[in-house]
Motif scaffolding. Structure first.
Motif, PDB file in Angstrom:
ATOM      1  N   ASP A  26       6.791   8.756   1.835  1.00  0.00           N
ATOM      2  CA  ASP A  26       7.197   7.874   2.928  1.00  0.00           C
ATOM      3  C   ASP A  26       7.592   6.500   2.391  1.00  0.00           C
ATOM      4  OD1 ASP A  26       6.920   9.672   4.998  1.00  0.00           O
ATOM      5  OD2 ASP A  26       4.810   9.204   5.312  1.00  0.00           O
ATOM      6  N   LYS A 206       9.742  17.319   7.889  1.00  0.00           N
ATOM      7  CA  LYS A 206       9.877  16.992   9.306  1.00  0.00           C
ATOM      8  C   LYS A 206       9.638  18.222  10.182  1.00  0.00           C
ATOM      9  CE  LYS A 206      13.120  13.216   8.440  1.00  0.00           C
ATOM     10  NZ  LYS A 206      14.498  12.709   8.594  1.00  0.00           N
ATOM     11  N   TRP A 263      10.648  15.073  21.776  1.00  0.00           N
ATOM     12  CA  TRP A 263      10.132  14.106  20.800  1.00  0.00           C
ATOM     13  C   TRP A 263      10.935  14.155  19.503  1.00  0.00           C
ATOM     14  CZ3 TRP A 263       7.560  15.313  16.102  1.00  0.00           C
ATOM     15  CH2 TRP A 263       6.993  14.206  15.442  1.00  0.00           C
ATOM     16  N   ALA A 264      11.277  15.357  19.038  1.00  0.00           N
ATOM     17  CA  ALA A 264      12.038  15.497  17.795  1.00  0.00           C
ATOM     18  C   ALA A 264      13.432  14.895  17.926  1.00  0.00           C
ATOM     19  CB  ALA A 264      12.123  16.970  17.395  1.00  0.00           C
ATOM     20  N   ARG A 267      13.046  11.104  17.932  1.00  0.00           N
ATOM     21  CA  ARG A 267      12.733  10.620  16.585  1.00  0.00           C
ATOM     22  C   ARG A 267      13.984  10.624  15.706  1.00  0.00           C
ATOM     23  NH1 ARG A 267       7.397   9.666  14.376  1.00  0.00           N
ATOM     24  NH2 ARG A 267       8.741   8.940  12.711  1.00  0.00           N
ATOM     25  N   LYS A 268      14.781  11.667  15.840  1.00  0.00           N
ATOM     26  CA  LYS A 268      16.000  11.767  15.024  1.00  0.00           C
ATOM     27  C   LYS A 268      16.985  10.662  15.363  1.00  0.00           C
ATOM     28  CE  LYS A 268      18.880  13.637  12.139  1.00  0.00           C
ATOM     29  NZ  LYS A 268      18.628  13.546  10.665  1.00  0.00           N
ATOM     30  N   GLU A 271      14.101   6.822  15.568  1.00  0.00           N
ATOM     31  CA  GLU A 271      13.031   6.504  14.610  1.00  0.00           C
ATOM     32  C   GLU A 271      12.990   7.559  13.510  1.00  0.00           C
ATOM     33  OE1 GLU A 271       8.292   5.228  14.569  1.00  0.00           O
ATOM     34  OE2 GLU A 271       9.099   6.446  16.192  1.00  0.00           O
ATOM     35  N   ASP A 272      14.095   7.740  12.847  1.00  0.00           N
ATOM     36  CA  ASP A 272      14.195   8.759  11.802  1.00  0.00           C
ATOM     37  C   ASP A 272      13.685   8.181  10.481  1.00  0.00           C
ATOM     38  OD1 ASP A 272      14.737  11.126  10.567  1.00  0.00           O
ATOM     39  OD2 ASP A 272      16.895  10.779  10.362  1.00  0.00           O
ATOM     40  N   TRP A 276       8.166  11.615   9.723  1.00  0.00           N
ATOM     41  CA  TRP A 276       7.781  11.631  11.128  1.00  0.00           C
ATOM     42  C   TRP A 276       6.265  11.753  11.300  1.00  0.00           C
ATOM     43  CZ3 TRP A 276      11.857  15.369  13.758  1.00  0.00           C
ATOM     44  CH2 TRP A 276      13.144  14.829  13.562  1.00  0.00           C
ATOM     45  N   ASP A 277       5.513  11.455  10.260  1.00  0.00           N
ATOM     46  CA  ASP A 277       4.064  11.530  10.372  1.00  0.00           C
ATOM     47  C   ASP A 277       3.453  10.200  10.758  1.00  0.00           C
ATOM     48  OD1 ASP A 277       5.033  10.732   7.827  1.00  0.00           O
ATOM     49  OD2 ASP A 277       3.009  10.840   7.017  1.00  0.00           O
ATOM     50  N   ASN A 279       3.743   7.079  13.388  1.00  0.00           N
ATOM     51  CA  ASN A 279       4.333   6.760  14.692  1.00  0.00           C
ATOM     52  C   ASN A 279       4.277   5.257  14.918  1.00  0.00           C
ATOM     53  OD1 ASN A 279       4.627   9.672  15.817  1.00  0.00           O
ATOM     54  ND2 ASN A 279       2.504   9.559  15.159  1.00  0.00           N
ATOM     55  N   TRP A 285       5.944   7.669  20.758  1.00  0.00           N
ATOM     56  CA  TRP A 285       4.732   8.452  20.550  1.00  0.00           C
ATOM     57  C   TRP A 285       4.131   8.915  21.864  1.00  0.00           C
ATOM     58  CZ3 TRP A 285       2.431  11.804  18.103  1.00  0.00           C
ATOM     59  CH2 TRP A 285       1.050  11.941  18.032  1.00  0.00           C
TER      60      TRP A 285
END
Length: 440
Positions: A26, A206, A263-264, A267-268, A271-272, A276-277, A279, A285
């Motif tokens: 990360d 992811k 959510w996916a 996130r894409k 917040e990519d 994605w672990d 938040n 979230w």
């Protein structure tokens, strides 16, 4: 001297607070993305119109922060990198002077500016606490996985146990099994020490997190289904269990998929970051947290109403003799299950920062044993299951009797009497089994 990536990873690791399970990948991904954005700005600046003055100090990437262009005599200020702010929970600023000879050194040092204490003894205690926590939830999920697999095999093996109530129990077992497996897969992928594989496994990482979030939501959804089914049995006298089971399956496995896909996608798009672990955006979230908290609240309300109905039945003329004992047993099991339905999740969702160590203990350590407790309550302590296992054991024991010819007569008489007794008791057992199926 520019800080090296190794120093940055060291700073990130020693600043890791309780609960922030840091991944080196990360950090590397975040630094790589920041470097690409910085170099893109530098390229755009060099391609600008020639009539604009050239800055004395060009845009600079120092392996940690991006410094904007400046003229000689100017002091530039930048904030600490986001990953350090996220880990320490504190903000800070660093400075550089633009001189005739170029950029000066950063002051103060990054560890001082971002308030990172490399020599702090609390880092060792936090690391030790997280290691103990990891051992606890690994043991919990392992024992739960073994017991759930045994319980699921028992319910699948005996045809007399195939009913709507046990079908729901089996789906709940599967959800706990998937939750345990997803935790093991997540740990294997997220906390691998091989940082050379970061870029190669970024998409897979992811997908693992998407699968993990789905298993968590499906587990809470099936806990809600258990509450709904029990409440329906007590409130509605006659209903089509087959149609209800189809609706429960759609709720238990279908509804989590909708929220996880949503959510996916969010996130894409917005917040990519990383795997994605982590938040960082609380609003995104809540796409996962909101439905989970809602299901827990509904379940808690259902169980309070179930207890009210049971207490009312115990006071009325409806429950007498054996029926009253069954209601009392059901009330006890209900009281035991209430803590399993994630009430602590709501408390820590409201106060997430005040009791991080306690939250982790409930979520990881105690939460990992939920599957074990559910397998014991719904299978191993179930009277019907015990009766079927005893019958199977007697049948197997009788088939073994011809192998002992010396004790054939006495053993055969004992076996025959046992068979006669079980045959005579079967109507009563069947009646109790049907009553249990209608109530529990």
């Amino acid at each position: 001297m520019q800080p090296s990536p190794l120093l940055l990873l060291l700073l990130a690791c020693v600043s890791q607070p309780v609960g922030a399970l840091l991944r080196l990948c990360d950090v590397l991904w975040e630094l790589q993305e920041a470097q690409e954005r910085c170099l893109q700005k530098l390229l755009e600046e060099r391609m600008r119109e020639p009539k604009l003055p050239t800055p004395d100090c060009e845009i600079l990437w120092d392996n940690m922060s991006c410094w904007p262009s400046a003229v000689a005599g100017q002091t530039v200020e930048v904030e600490c990198p986001p990953f350090l702010r996220r880990l320490t929970g504190r903000n800070g600023t660093m400075f550089r002077n633009c001189t005739q000879d170029g950029w000066s050194q950063t002051f103060p040092r990054p560890d001082l500016a971002c308030r990172i204490n490399i020599n702090s003894s609390s880092n060792d205690k936090r690391h030790e606490y997280l290691l103990k926590l990891k051992v606890m939830y690994t043991v919990g999920y392992s024992s739960s996985l073994v017991m759930l697999l045994i319980a699921l095999s028992i319910l699948l093996s005996f045809r007399r146990l195939h009913c709507t109530r046990n079908y729901i129990h089996m789906h709940l077992f599967v959800s706990f099994i998937l939750r345990a497996l997803s935790n093991f897969i997540k740990d294997a992928v997220l906390f691998s020490d091989d940082v050379t594989r970061c870029n190669r496994h970024r998409v897979g990482c992811k997908l693992v997190m998407v699968f993990f979030q789905y298993c968590i939501m499906a587990n809470y959804a099936w806990l809600l289904v258990e509450g709904l089914y029990l409440h329906t049995l007590l409130v509605i006298s006659f209903f089509s269990e087959r149609k209800y089971l189809q609706g429960f399956v759609a709720l238990g496995w279908g509804s989590p998929a909708v929220f996880v896909v949503l959510w996916a996608v969010i996130r894409k798009l917005w917040e990519d970051n990383g795997c994605w672990d982590i938040n960082s955006n609380e609003v995104i979230w809540w796409v996962i947290r909101g439905p989970v908290i809602f299901s827990i609240l509904i379940n808690f309300i259902l169980f309070i109403n179930i207890l009210r109905i049971l207490m009312r039945k115990l006071r009325t003329q409806e429950a007498r003799g054996n029926e009253a004992s069954h209601y009392k047993r059901l009330a006890k099991s209900t009281l035991l299950l209430i803590p399993l339905f994630g009430i602590h999740y709501i408390i820590f969702a409201v106060y997430p920062a005040d009791a991080m160590e306690v939250q982790l203990f409930f979520e990881l350590a105690l939460g990992s044993f939920q599957g074990l407790v559910v397998a014991v309550l719904y299978c191993f302590l179930n009277g019907e299951v015990q009766l079927e296992v005893q019958k199977k054991w007697r049948q197997w024991h009788i088939h073994k009797l011809p192998l002992r010819p010396l004790a054939l007569s006495s053993s055969f008489s004992n076996g025959t009497s046992g068979l006669t007794h079980s045959t005579k008791a079967s109507p009563l057992e069947a009646g109790r089994g049907s009553f249990r199926a209608s109530v529990i």
